[in-house]
Each structure stands twice: as structure tokens, then as C-alpha cells.
Scaffold this motif. Structure first.
Motif, PDB file in Angstrom:
ATOM      1  N   ARG A   1     -25.479 -39.352  20.217  1.00 39.38           N
ATOM      2  CA  ARG A   1     -24.886 -39.793  18.957  1.00 39.38           C
ATOM      3  C   ARG A   1     -23.880 -40.920  19.191  1.00 39.38           C
ATOM      4  NH1 ARG A   1     -20.415 -35.381  17.018  1.00 39.38           N
ATOM      5  NH2 ARG A   1     -19.147 -35.504  18.879  1.00 39.38           N
ATOM      6  N   CYS A   2     -23.402 -41.453  18.092  1.00 40.11           N
ATOM      7  CA  CYS A   2     -22.440 -42.550  18.172  1.00 40.11           C
ATOM      8  C   CYS A   2     -21.028 -41.995  18.226  1.00 40.11           C
ATOM      9  CB  CYS A   2     -22.565 -43.464  16.961  1.00 40.11           C
ATOM     10  SG  CYS A   2     -24.139 -44.310  16.884  1.00 40.11           S
ATOM     11  N   LEU A   3     -20.113 -42.838  18.711  1.00 40.62           N
ATOM     12  CA  LEU A   3     -18.722 -42.413  18.828  1.00 40.62           C
ATOM     13  C   LEU A   3     -17.805 -43.567  18.440  1.00 40.62           C
ATOM     14  CD1 LEU A   3     -16.739 -40.178  19.972  1.00 40.62           C
ATOM     15  CD2 LEU A   3     -16.842 -41.428  22.137  1.00 40.62           C
ATOM     16  N   LEU A   4     -16.797 -43.232  17.639  1.00 43.34           N
ATOM     17  CA  LEU A   4     -15.718 -44.186  17.359  1.00 43.34           C
ATOM     18  C   LEU A   4     -14.525 -43.698  18.167  1.00 43.34           C
ATOM     19  CD1 LEU A   4     -16.047 -44.499  13.509  1.00 43.34           C
ATOM     20  CD2 LEU A   4     -15.801 -46.459  15.022  1.00 43.34           C
ATOM     21  N   ALA A   5     -14.025 -44.518  19.069  1.00 43.36           N
ATOM     22  CA  ALA A   5     -12.948 -44.063  19.952  1.00 43.36           C
ATOM     23  C   ALA A   5     -11.736 -44.966  19.802  1.00 43.36           C
ATOM     24  CB  ALA A   5     -13.433 -44.056  21.400  1.00 43.36           C
ATOM     25  N   GLN A   6     -10.693 -44.413  19.206  1.00 40.98           N
ATOM     26  CA  GLN A   6      -9.437 -45.162  19.184  1.00 40.98           C
ATOM     27  C   GLN A   6      -8.709 -44.807  20.471  1.00 40.98           C
ATOM     28  OE1 GLN A   6      -6.954 -46.317  15.731  1.00 40.98           O
ATOM     29  NE2 GLN A   6      -5.750 -44.557  16.359  1.00 40.98           N
ATOM     30  N   ALA A   7      -8.552 -45.789  21.319  1.00 42.26           N
ATOM     31  CA  ALA A   7      -7.980 -45.530  22.641  1.00 42.26           C
ATOM     32  C   ALA A   7      -6.956 -46.613  22.927  1.00 42.26           C
ATOM     33  CB  ALA A   7      -9.080 -45.542  23.693  1.00 42.26           C
ATOM     34  N   PRO A   8      -5.729 -46.210  23.208  1.00 38.73           N
ATOM     35  CA  PRO A   8      -4.653 -47.204  23.287  1.00 38.73           C
ATOM     36  C   PRO A   8      -4.741 -48.101  24.510  1.00 38.73           C
ATOM     37  CG  PRO A   8      -3.856 -45.031  23.865  1.00 38.73           C
ATOM     38  CD  PRO A   8      -5.266 -44.860  23.455  1.00 38.73           C
ATOM     39  N   THR A   9      -3.961 -49.140  24.438  1.00 38.98           N
ATOM     40  CA  THR A   9      -3.817 -50.075  25.551  1.00 38.98           C
ATOM     41  C   THR A   9      -3.293 -49.327  26.773  1.00 38.98           C
ATOM     42  OG1 THR A   9      -3.093 -51.627  23.906  1.00 38.98           O
ATOM     43  CG2 THR A   9      -2.621 -52.208  26.182  1.00 38.98           C
TER      44      THR A   9
ATOM     45  N   SER B   1     -27.802 -47.676  25.748  1.00 40.85           N
ATOM     46  CA  SER B   1     -26.462 -47.260  25.335  1.00 40.85           C
ATOM     47  C   SER B   1     -25.697 -48.542  25.036  1.00 40.85           C
ATOM     48  CB  SER B   1     -25.790 -46.505  26.476  1.00 40.85           C
ATOM     49  OG  SER B   1     -24.393 -46.485  26.281  1.00 40.85           O
ATOM     50  N   VAL B   2     -24.972 -48.546  23.932  1.00 36.07           N
ATOM     51  CA  VAL B   2     -24.233 -49.749  23.545  1.00 36.07           C
ATOM     52  C   VAL B   2     -22.737 -49.424  23.551  1.00 36.07           C
ATOM     53  CG1 VAL B   2     -23.961 -51.529  21.772  1.00 36.07           C
ATOM     54  CG2 VAL B   2     -26.181 -50.424  22.084  1.00 36.07           C
ATOM     55  N   LEU B   3     -21.979 -50.206  24.301  1.00 36.00           N
ATOM     56  CA  LEU B   3     -20.524 -50.038  24.343  1.00 36.00           C
ATOM     57  C   LEU B   3     -19.910 -51.274  23.688  1.00 36.00           C
ATOM     58  CD1 LEU B   3     -20.220 -48.919  28.092  1.00 36.00           C
ATOM     59  CD2 LEU B   3     -20.235 -47.433  26.075  1.00 36.00           C
ATOM     60  N   VAL B   4     -19.086 -51.055  22.677  1.00 34.47           N
ATOM     61  CA  VAL B   4     -18.532 -52.197  21.932  1.00 34.47           C
ATOM     62  C   VAL B   4     -17.017 -52.217  22.110  1.00 34.47           C
ATOM     63  CG1 VAL B   4     -18.407 -53.361  19.707  1.00 34.47           C
ATOM     64  CG2 VAL B   4     -20.394 -51.950  20.255  1.00 34.47           C
ATOM     65  N   ASP B   5     -16.552 -53.212  22.830  1.00 28.62           N
ATOM     66  CA  ASP B   5     -15.129 -53.336  23.139  1.00 28.62           C
ATOM     67  C   ASP B   5     -14.401 -54.045  21.994  1.00 28.62           C
ATOM     68  OD1 ASP B   5     -12.826 -53.356  24.628  1.00 28.62           O
ATOM     69  OD2 ASP B   5     -13.363 -55.110  25.812  1.00 28.62           O
ATOM     70  N   GLU B   6     -13.101 -53.757  21.844  1.00 25.33           N
ATOM     71  CA  GLU B   6     -12.286 -54.396  20.797  1.00 25.33           C
ATOM     72  C   GLU B   6     -12.993 -54.323  19.452  1.00 25.33           C
ATOM     73  OE1 GLU B   6      -9.360 -55.114  21.397  1.00 25.33           O
ATOM     74  OE2 GLU B   6      -9.152 -55.712  23.482  1.00 25.33           O
TER      75      GLU B   6
ATOM     76  N   THR C   1     -20.940 -46.552  21.406  1.00 25.39           N
ATOM     77  CA  THR C   1     -19.507 -46.244  21.355  1.00 25.39           C
ATOM     78  C   THR C   1     -18.756 -47.484  20.928  1.00 25.39           C
ATOM     79  OG1 THR C   1     -19.749 -44.685  23.182  1.00 25.39           O
ATOM     80  CG2 THR C   1     -17.518 -45.408  22.649  1.00 25.39           C
ATOM     81  N   LEU C   2     -17.988 -47.356  19.865  1.00 27.30           N
ATOM     82  CA  LEU C   2     -17.103 -48.438  19.441  1.00 27.30           C
ATOM     83  C   LEU C   2     -15.698 -48.044  19.866  1.00 27.30           C
ATOM     84  CD1 LEU C   2     -19.548 -49.269  17.720  1.00 27.30           C
ATOM     85  CD2 LEU C   2     -18.002 -49.671  15.824  1.00 27.30           C
TER      86      LEU C   2
ATOM     87  N   SER D   1     -11.467 -49.259  20.592  1.00 27.15           N
ATOM     88  CA  SER D   1     -10.402 -50.235  20.357  1.00 27.15           C
ATOM     89  C   SER D   1      -9.091 -49.466  20.274  1.00 27.15           C
ATOM     90  CB  SER D   1     -10.651 -50.960  19.036  1.00 27.15           C
ATOM     91  OG  SER D   1      -9.462 -51.573  18.580  1.00 27.15           O
ATOM     92  N   ALA D   2      -7.984 -50.213  20.442  1.00 24.70           N
ATOM     93  CA  ALA D   2      -6.678 -49.578  20.278  1.00 24.70           C
ATOM     94  C   ALA D   2      -6.387 -49.323  18.806  1.00 24.70           C
ATOM     95  CB  ALA D   2      -5.592 -50.463  20.883  1.00 24.70           C
ATOM     96  N   THR D   3      -7.056 -50.056  17.919  1.00 25.45           N
ATOM     97  CA  THR D   3      -6.793 -49.888  16.479  1.00 25.45           C
ATOM     98  C   THR D   3      -8.117 -49.691  15.745  1.00 25.45           C
ATOM     99  OG1 THR D   3      -6.797 -52.294  16.294  1.00 25.45           O
ATOM    100  CG2 THR D   3      -4.649 -51.241  16.410  1.00 25.45           C
ATOM    101  N   LEU D   4      -8.464 -48.445  15.510  1.00 21.95           N
ATOM    102  CA  LEU D   4      -9.735 -48.146  14.844  1.00 21.95           C
ATOM    103  C   LEU D   4      -9.523 -47.093  13.759  1.00 21.95           C
ATOM    104  CD1 LEU D   4     -12.299 -49.622  15.596  1.00 21.95           C
ATOM    105  CD2 LEU D   4     -12.903 -47.789  17.143  1.00 21.95           C
ATOM    106  N   SER D   5      -8.349 -47.160  13.137  1.00 19.85           N
ATOM    107  CA  SER D   5      -8.040 -46.195  12.081  1.00 19.85           C
ATOM    108  C   SER D   5      -8.004 -46.896  10.736  1.00 19.85           C
ATOM    109  CB  SER D   5      -6.655 -45.586  12.298  1.00 19.85           C
ATOM    110  OG  SER D   5      -6.673 -44.697  13.341  1.00 19.85           O
ATOM    111  N   PRO D   6      -8.337 -46.210   9.680  1.00 21.14           N
ATOM    112  CA  PRO D   6      -8.966 -44.901   9.661  1.00 21.14           C
ATOM    113  C   PRO D   6     -10.457 -45.029   9.967  1.00 21.14           C
ATOM    114  CG  PRO D   6      -8.581 -45.669   7.425  1.00 21.14           C
ATOM    115  CD  PRO D   6      -8.072 -46.737   8.331  1.00 21.14           C
TER     116      PRO D   6
END
Ligand code: SF4
Length: 759
Positions: free
Chosen positions: A208-216, A372-377, A523-524, A526-531
Motif C-alpha cells: 500500500r501507499c504511505l504518507l510519511a511526515q518525517a522531520p529534518t 516501488s516509488v519513493l517521493v522526496d520533499e 511513499t510520499l 516530507s517534513a511538512t505533509l500535514s494535514p
């Protein structure tokens, strides 16, 4: 985690023939080819003209040694024992390069063999049907071949591919074995990095896909690539696409791949960087065919050696690819395209997978790769995807292209100009059209076909004005085919005779949903992926997409966040805000001298503040972002921030310095953000708001609030880059005190109560 080694090499008929039957020059004169929609429509027109025992889309397979060959012939007429291969095209068929035709015959003959073998036929009739998208005419070429002859041709093709396939099979077995034992390259994960990696690994397991808000600061690049690589053998992944918005992001991915495999110089992982044609082309003044460019001449004859050579380089970054290409006398850009087929990790811009004619998506579909696709920023995805599916045509550009066009095209230009003129004649400066302007559209299609013909005939590139207009018109007519409520078509009228007609995509979900559902996992991060629902809705992510918000490695004590609610930065309060903002900045600077960045909503506001600041506090060094800075000017601006310098850099929020710059330690100790970053209220944005409201019930939030605060958090995020950084952020506007705005700020920030701020 071990999976069985693949015993057979599965290859599509088309891929087999492209490998074995392509020879001679690279020749793009017969392009642009019809769009996918035109191709599908063309196929169905042709098959609808058939009757009797005609079967469209006949699946065929066959084996040869370790090869399992599969494909779908376009049609089979049992009454005539006839297989048809349908190819759509534009323009004069006589100009199709001979090697294209040879490739089509090779494909058709493979189908012929597979049919004879599966049905025990003695012979079969073969027809290549070329369907002209413009005239709707068919040109049919026929031949009859015996089964023995076809079997021999098939065996020849396969024999030429077997050695390569065996090498690929061996590589895959070695790659998967190495990935199963791959260990994390550092002694331990950084805080938060393990959580990110585990969630990405689990998303792969669940498909499945994932949205990951992950800090600097947690090491997102290694933290995403590592679990995707670990997941590859178990999930039978063919490729990992690491997509980044900008060049530095690509470099981080290449570095991460090198770090992950550093333990073994012969680690069996092939990594490729894709760069744009503009950046890779060695002969920008030439056209891409053998009569013009030496690196296109004999391209396919030299490709086998270049391809083999390229495989010897584990990380084929832009420079390495160029070396291999030039050593072998082939075009670096097209060698890069070829190497996507044989690479495990492909690093490139978003558009290679997400835009309309995306190469990686097209290849993955055609070859049924598991990817698999990894999308940075990934916070950039909404705006980037919108621009991929938007297009603007300027009437001035039409006029400039007309002036540059040869005489025989003038009438065609004039017709398009007349229909455009009729549209431009309204009085409203801005108008949303209820539907696509049909007459103008047809005139543009005719114009595009005519310029395509011109392009086919000419040895040199088109005049720049004509070429620019041509590409824009081409994109416009293609986007018009899929026009719907996800986009709007509008006319902006300026001075008499000046107008711009645009197709603006608002909800990219319509285009991107198929990309997400195709990939095994995307997977997408970024440090800012809210909401998360904003991104998920706007981008069209599947319903079962996961979401994680990785805790920051930073402590709240590292960053003092002040909301200054006694100042309003609204346009009508600008004049009154200048003095208080300037005094606030100076007061902080005097208290703790060092390097600061101050962000404003526009250059105009920035300049007003800077003027008052330098007048009141001439001793404080300031440096200002200028309009349209080039790359080296931007570099100079960032280089002003040193561990020994002191001063305040003035920048525009959402511009070049609001994200993607890394100023750790004393290089940056504070930021002032004097704007909520809300997009300007104008006709276009109001249209966006209405569509977002109708579609998601969140017009204001999805159009203004979320994109604005995302930029604020990105900009403020420049201050704390490492676990030893200390700093201060001032959020200057009374609206920052509102609970719905506060809820969008990072969890780890502890915001001082507004009343504590005295300035
Ligand atoms: S070097 Fe440039 S002009 Fe030549 S084939 Fe490559 S991209 Fe085209």
C-alpha cells in the motif's frame, strides 16, 4: 526473506524486438507520436471496422530456453487466418524511418510464430495496419509466412537475447541475495529514522501507499531507500524509483545508495540518475536524428556495446553516464533512457513517473514491472502535479510563432488567430469558460499537425518562437482531450489584442490516481505533509494509504517560538505593520546578535520593510533577496550566512530560500515570518477554492490555509537543523494565535503565549 530465484526471464514481445531488431540511427523526426488516448481511439476505430470472426486483442505466449515471451496481438481474423498489428501515426508514412518499420514487422512476425505454434497452423497472414490519426485512413501492408520460417525468425530473435537475459537473471538472483543480507550502514538508526524505515517496510509488505511526515535531521533519504531495498526481494520488486523535486535531492539519493552498498565494491545493485534532455544534450543546436547529430547516427548499432559498458558502472550518475555514452559515440540522454530498463534504482525528477507521458510509468506499464516509488520533499507534489497537467497559451506567442513560420503555414495560423480573436473580444478581464472552445481547439489541432509535418521534414530545430508555441499548443491540445471538472479553462484579457488562454489543473488526483494504484507501494515523505487528507485527496491516493507522523529528534527547548499577535500583516494593515516589525527584528538582533532570515509575502513588502529597517538600524547588516536571482546569485546569498557573520537576510516566503537550504549551527539562529503564506486572493485562486469546496468540502483550507502554513513551517524549519542547534522563530500576525492555525504547526514546537511577547 528469501524468495525463489526466477527460473525464467519474462519478456514482452515489444521489449524483445526493441532489443534485437532495432538498428541504425536514432530518429525522432516521426514524433511526436499520437497520445495514448489517440492510440487507443485509433485502435478501436480500426477494430470496429472489422467484422466476421475478428477477435481484438489476442494474448499470445511462448517459450525459448529460459525466455517466456508474452504479448497481445491487436487483432486476429480467423476467417482470413490474419493477424493484424495496428500502429497509429501522424503525418506522411513515407517519412517513417525504415528501422521503425522493421521493428513493427519483427513484432508482428513474433506474434505470427506464437499463433502458429499455439494453434498448430501451417502458415499465417500478417498485416501491418498504419492508421493516420489526422485523416483516419488505413495503410495496410501484408505478407504470408509459413510456420517454419516464423519459428526460425523467432529462434533467431530469442538467441540474440538469451545471453543478455541470462546475465539479467544472474544479476537479479545476486541482487536479491545481497539485499536480503543488506545491513544498515550506520551503527544505529537516528531517532525517528527507525520508525520511518519500519513503516515503509510494512507498507511494502502490505502493498500500500504511505504518507510519511518525517522531520529534518533524521536521515530520510537512507531511512526510505534502505527499507525499500530490503523489501525488494520478498515483494519481487523489479525497480525502485526515487523521485526528487530538485537536483540536490537526487544527489542525496545517489549518495545514500553509495553509502548503503559501500561495504562491498561489487555490490550487485545498479543505480541510475536520469537528467533532463536539456541538461544531457551534447548538441543543443541539432535535432535528434542521424542526419543532424553525430550521437544519433548509428545509435542502435553502437547501443549494445554502450549498454554493456554502462552495466559495469554501479552508480550511473549524470557524469558517469556521459563518460560511457561519449566513449561509445552515443547520445547520453537516450542511453540514460535505455538504461532505465536494466537498472534497479532509478533516481530522477517527479515528472519521470507522474507527468502525462512519463517515461518510467510508460515503461513500467508496458513491461509490467513491479515498482516501488519513493517521493522526496513530497509537499511539492500538489503544485508540481498541477503544473504537469496545466498549460498556458499566449496570443503574443501565437503572433511571434506566425512571424517565424514559413509562408505556407500563414493561413493555418490566421485561422487559429481568428477564433482566438473571437474569444478575446469579451470585455471581462478574466473569464472562466464553461467548456473548451471547440473551434479554437480544432484550429490548434490542425496547426499542430502542420508544424509536426514541418518538423518531420526539417533537418534543423525549429525557430525558437515557433518551437515554443508548438510545444505549448501540443500540450494544450493533449490536455484538452482529458478536460473535466478537475481542471478549468480560462481566458485572461489584457490590452487589446493580448490574451492568454489556459487549462489549469486544480485536482491532480484525476491524473495521478492510476500512478499510485499501479505501483506496488508509493511513499510520499516530507517534513511538512500535514494535514494528510489534503495531500491524499488532492493527489488521489488510494483509500487504504497509511499515514505516519514521525516524532522530531529535536527538543522543544531548542527552539523558542513566539507568536506576535499584536501585528497584522494583512494588506490593508501593511503600512502600520512596518515600524513594529522592524523594531521587533532589531530588538531580537540586539538581544542575540547572529544570523537571521526574515520572510515576507512579496518583494514589495520585503522592500518596504527593508527600507524602514536600514533607515532606523543602519548598523545591522542586511542582505536582500532580489527578483529573478540566478543560480550563482542565490548561492552568494546563502554563502553570506557563515559561522562568523552577523546580519539579517530578507527573503520572500515560498521562494528560493524558504526551503531546501541547510544552515546549521551559528549559520542561522533565528527566523521572522511576517506572513501566513496564504496564496493571494484572485480570480484563479477563487476558482480553485470553489472547486475544492465542491469536491472536498474544504475550499478555504485546501486553497489558502494549508498551502500557506506549509510554507511557513518549511521556512521556520531552516533554523533547527541538528540536535545541537538553538534558535528562535517569530510568527508575526494575529492569525497565528488562532487554534486552527496553531493546530497545523509541528507537534514539537512549544509556542509561547502571545501575551508574553512585548517586542
Ligand atoms: S546529443 Fe542532443 S541532439 Fe543529439 S541525439 Fe542527444 S539529445 Fe538529440
Amino acid at each position: 526473506m528469501s524468495g525463489p530465484a526466477p527460473a525464467t526471464y519474462v519478456v514482452a514481445v515489444r521489449a524483445l524486438c526493441e532489443f534485437t531488431a532495432k538498428a541504425g540511427d536514432l530518429d525522432l523526426r516521426f514524433t511526436p507520436s499520437p497520445t495514448a488516448q489517440e492510440g487507443i481511439a485509433g485502435h478501436s476505430i480500426v477494430t470496429s471496422r472489422r467484422n466476421g470472426n475478428y477477435q481484438a486483442e489476442l494474448s499470445l505466449t511462448g517459450d525459448f530456453g529460459p525466455l517466456h515471451v508474452r504479448g497481445r496481438a491487436d487483432g486476429y481474423d480467423a476467417d482470413q487466418n490474419l493477424i493484424e498489428e495496428i500502429k497509429t501515426h501522424r503525418g506522411d508514412l513515407a517519412r517513417m524511418p525504415d528501422n521503425h518499420r522493421q521493428l513493427h514487422w519483427a513484432q508482428l512476425r513474433v506474434y505470427g510464430h506464437l499463433l502458429c505454434a499455439s494453434r498448430g497452423l501451417e502458415e499465417v497472414n500478417l498485416a501491418l495496419v498504419y492508421f493516420d490519426i489526422g485523416t483516419q485512413q488505413e495503410t495496410v501492408m501484408r505478407e504470408t509466412r509459413g510456420s517454419e520460417e516464423l519459428a526460425k525468425m523467432f529462434a533467431d530473435q530469442c538467441t540474440r537475447f538469451v545471453a543478455w537475459a541470462e546475465q539479467e537473471l544472474a544479476h537479479r538472483v545476486a541482487r536479491d541475495a545481497a539485499l536480503q543480507t543488506l545491513t544498515f550502514p550506520h551503527a544505529d538508526f537516528r531517532p525517528g529514522q527507525r520508525e520511518l524505515a519500519e513503516n515503509i517496510f510494512k507498507a511494502h509488505t502490505a502493498g500500500r501507499c504511505l504518507l510519511a511526515q518525517a522531520p529534518t535531521g533524521i536521515g530520510k533519504t537512507v531511512g526510505s531507500l534502505f527499507p525499500a531495498l530490503k523489501a525488494a526481494p520478498r515483494n519481487k520488486l523489479d525497480k525502485i524509483f526515487f523521485l526528487a523535486a530538485k537536483t540536490p535531492g537526487r544527489q542525496l539519493a545517489l549518495d545514500a545508495a553509495a553509502t548503503l552498498t559501500a561495504s562491498d565494491p561489487a555490490f550487485p545493485l545498479r543505480v541510475l540518475e536520469l537528467a533532463s534532455r536539456d541538461k544531457s544534450c551534447e548538441h543543443p543546436d541539432k535535432a535528434c536524428h542521424g542526419d543532424a547529430c553525430p550521437l544519433a547516427r548509428g545509435f542502435y548499432d553502437r547501443l549494445p556495446a554502450a549498454r554493456q559498458d554502462a552495466l559495469a558502472v554501479p552508480v550511473l550518475d549524470r557524469a558517469a553516464l556521459r563518460d560511457v555514452a561519449l566513449r561509445n559515440g552515443v547520445c547520453p540522454y537516450y542511453l540514460g533512457s535505455e538504461m532505465t530498463r536494466w537498472s534497479d534504482v532509478i533516481v530522477g525528477d517527479y515528472n519521470y513517473y507522474f507527468d502525462g507521458g512519463a517515461m518510467l510509468f510508460g515503461l513500467a506499464q508496458a513491461n509490467q514491472w513491479r515498482v516501488s516509488v519513493l517521493v522526496d520533499e513530497a509537499h511539492n507534489m500538489v503544485s508540481r502535479a498541477r503544473s504537469m497537467y496545466s498549460c498556458e497559451l499566449d496570443r503574443g506567442a501565437l503572433k511571434a510563432a506566425r512571424s517565424a513560420a514559413p509562408a505556407f503555414l500563414q493561413k493555418t495560423f490566421d485561422k487559429a488567430g481568428r477564433y482566438w480573436g473571437a474569444l478575446s473580444s469579451g470585455s471581462a478581464p478574466y473569464q472562466v469558460l464553461p467548456e473548451m472552445p471547440e473551434k479554437l481547439l480544432v484550429a490548434l489541432q490542425v496547426l499542430v499537425s502542420a508544424i509536426t509535418e514541418l518538423l518531420v521534414e526539417s533537418a534543423a530545430p525549429l525557430d525558437p518562437a515557433l518551437q515554443r508555441f508548438y510545444f505549448d499548443a501540443l500540450k494544450f491540445t493533449r490536455l484538452a482531450e482529458s478536460f473535466g471538472t478537475h481542471s478549468l479553462c480560462d481566458v485572461a484579457r489584457g490590452e487589446p489584442g493580448r490574451s492568454t488562454i489556459s487549462i489549469r489543473n486544480i485536482v491532480p488526483a484525476h491524473f495521478l490516481a492510476a500512478r499510485f494504484s499501479f505501483a506496488h507501494s508509493t511513499t510520499l515523505f516530507s517534513a511538512t505533509l500535514s494535514p494528510w487528507n489534503y495531500y491524499s485527496d488532492a493527489l488521489g491516493m488510494p483509500a487504504h494509504t497509511g499515514w505516519i507522523d514521525v516524532a522530531s529528534p529535536f527538543q522543544s527547548g531548542q527552539l523558542a517560538v513566539h507568536v506576535v499577535d499584536r501585528i497584522s500583516t494583512r494588506y490593508k494593515h501593511r503600512a502600520a505593520s512596518l515600524g513594529p516589525i522592524v523594531d521587533l527584528m532589531a530588538s531580537q538582533y540586539m538581544k542575540t546578535p547572529g544570523n537571521y532570515l526574515a520572510f515576507f509575502s512579496s518583494f514589495e513588502y520585503l522592500e518596504q520593510i527593508a527600507a524602514v529597517f536600514t533607515e532606523r538600524y543602519p548598523a545591522v547588516p542586511v542582505w536582500l533577496q532580489a527578483r529573478r536571482m540566478n543560480e550563482s546569485e542565490r548561492g552568494n546569498f546563502v554563502d553570506r550566512f557563515t559561522t562568523a557573520s552577523r546580519g539579517i537576510g530578507f527573503a520572500v516566503l515560498g521562494g528560493a530560500f524558504g526551503e531546501g537550504i541547510d544552515l546549521p549551527g551559528a549559520r542561522l539562529i533565528g527566523a521572522f515570518v511576517a506572513t501566513l503564506g496564504l496564496p493571494q486572493i484572485n480570480d484563479v485562486n477563487e476558482q480553485v477554492r470553489m472547486r475544492m469546496q465542491a469536491r472536498f468540502g474544504a475550499g478555504y483550507d485546501y486553497t489558502y490555509l494549508y498551502p500557506g502554513i506549509q510554507k511557513v513551517v518549511q521556512a521556520a524549519g531552516r533554523v533547527i537543523r541538528t540536535e545541537s542547534d538553538r534558535g528562535v522563530v517569530y510568527l508575526i500576525d494575529d492569525r497565528f494565535a488562532q487554534p486552527d492555525v496553531r493546530a497545523l504547526l509541528p507537534r514539537w514546537w512549544v509556542v509561547s503565549p502571545p501575551t508574553s511577547e512585548t517586542g
